[in-house]
Enzyme design. Sequence first.
Site, short mmCIF file in Angstrom:
data_model
loop_
_atom_site.label_atom_id
_atom_site.label_comp_id
_atom_site.label_asym_id
_atom_site.label_seq_id
_atom_site.Cartn_x
_atom_site.Cartn_y
_atom_site.Cartn_z
N GLU A 170 0.81 -1.22 0.00
CA GLU A 170 0.00 0.00 0.00
C GLU A 170 0.84 1.27 0.00
OE1 GLU A 170 -2.95 -0.16 3.08
OE2 GLU A 170 -4.08 -1.73 2.08
N GLU A 378 -5.34 -8.47 0.48
CA GLU A 378 -6.12 -8.08 1.66
C GLU A 378 -7.56 -7.83 1.25
OE1 GLU A 378 -4.80 -4.81 4.12
OE2 GLU A 378 -2.69 -5.39 3.94
#
Length: 477
Positions: A170, A378
Amino acid sequence: MIHQHPESFPKHFLWGSASAAYQIEGAWNEDGKGPSVWDVFTKIPGKTFKGTNGEIAVDHYHRFKEDVALMAEMGLKAYRFSVSWPRVFPKGKGEINEAGLAFYDSLIDELLSHHIEPVLTLYHWDLPQALMDEYGGFESRNIIEDFNHYCITLYKRFGDRVKYWVTLNEQNYNFNHGFITAMHPPGVKDRKRFYEANHIAFLANAKAIESFREYVPEGKIGPSFAYSPAYPLSSHPEDILAFENAEEFTNNWWLDMYCWGTYPQIPFRCLEKQGWAPTIEAGDMDLLAKGKPDFVGVNYYQTITYERNPLDGVSEGKMNTTGQKGTNQETGIPGVFKTKKNPHLTTSNWDWTIDPIGLRIGLRRITSRYQLPVFITENGLGEFDKVEDGTVQDDYRIDYLRSHLEQCRQAISDGVDLIGYCSWSFTDLLSWLNGYQKRYGFVYVNRDEESTSDLKRLKKKSFYWYQDVIKTNGESL
């Protein structure tokens, strides 16, 4: 497309779950580990919910065998975890901490002994504080070689046992909060610094992938991108333009660079006019072209809806970090776009939209644009879980995960090459900004913001549900 008979999940689909070192390990200063930027940042009053930090977290460092045994009981096929850079290199470079490497040796071997595929994340935000102090971390090109040396150390140590690797987790979310909202280290608000540091991170990512090809030639590697597909609020052309702007600035800026080694032209020109475009030096584009991944890692939680934002319009709005539903504020870039509540979607207590079909849409967009396999690294629901009568009846989590997995199956039928699915998360863990109240796991951990309690593990209802999903390779959905 409507599929009367959706395809089954692939035979060797990686049914997994995920975590991050700082959020679970604890042992923040044990066995030679050096401090990370989060060890320092969380000590600043007001930066985290009720001052929570990862000094103990859920004590995975001392309880990993217990946790892996639970993974094996569930039947996990894959477990994504991250290595703490300062646990291996206490000062970010120089002397190696053998005890740190030994811990991950033990974790990997324990996973493999239970037939669980390790998925190793190289960087999940815990930058060594020593490198931040020395040269500002990702604001210096010095980090490219230091990160590469760290990565090569792990490739050489674990490459014989680990097939799947994630470079940066991320990057978009972490750098946005580090340099735009000031909610992550280094805690500044400066768009020029944001784009400069982000460019250096792209270079570090590409260099790590280039080295990976040499040291782990049979492995697979890619970044994990926090992907929130954009929607327009309406079919009004100005909203469509805002949506296009959002896709370019919030998604394609990263995905184009990861997959093609180039920046999208329209946002780059816009940043040049603003004086925010990153500095591109000789050799940069050649290196970036060498960083093409084997897969695109997708961390998906929500879609975001956009509308026109005038030049004197909305800028940064307050983010809901308390779980008090309805406190999220509109945010945007004046003259470019602003966020808007989607009237067709419900939200979590943290005001994140719940949009299973949005996951399918995102998977299709990536597949059509980049023609690469996708690995969902995720996906999950954070909520206020409560223990009642010795268990956690988290039917809301089951509903969330089931609906998203059903859309994964639809996406596979559409033609998406989906490698696997890692839920967030296996056990409850520390949320970076939300403490321990926001729980994601299949396994409840008995602790809160005020007390570590006994850290006892308790299987939630969702544990048994996912166990059955894995056992049937998704047919029980």
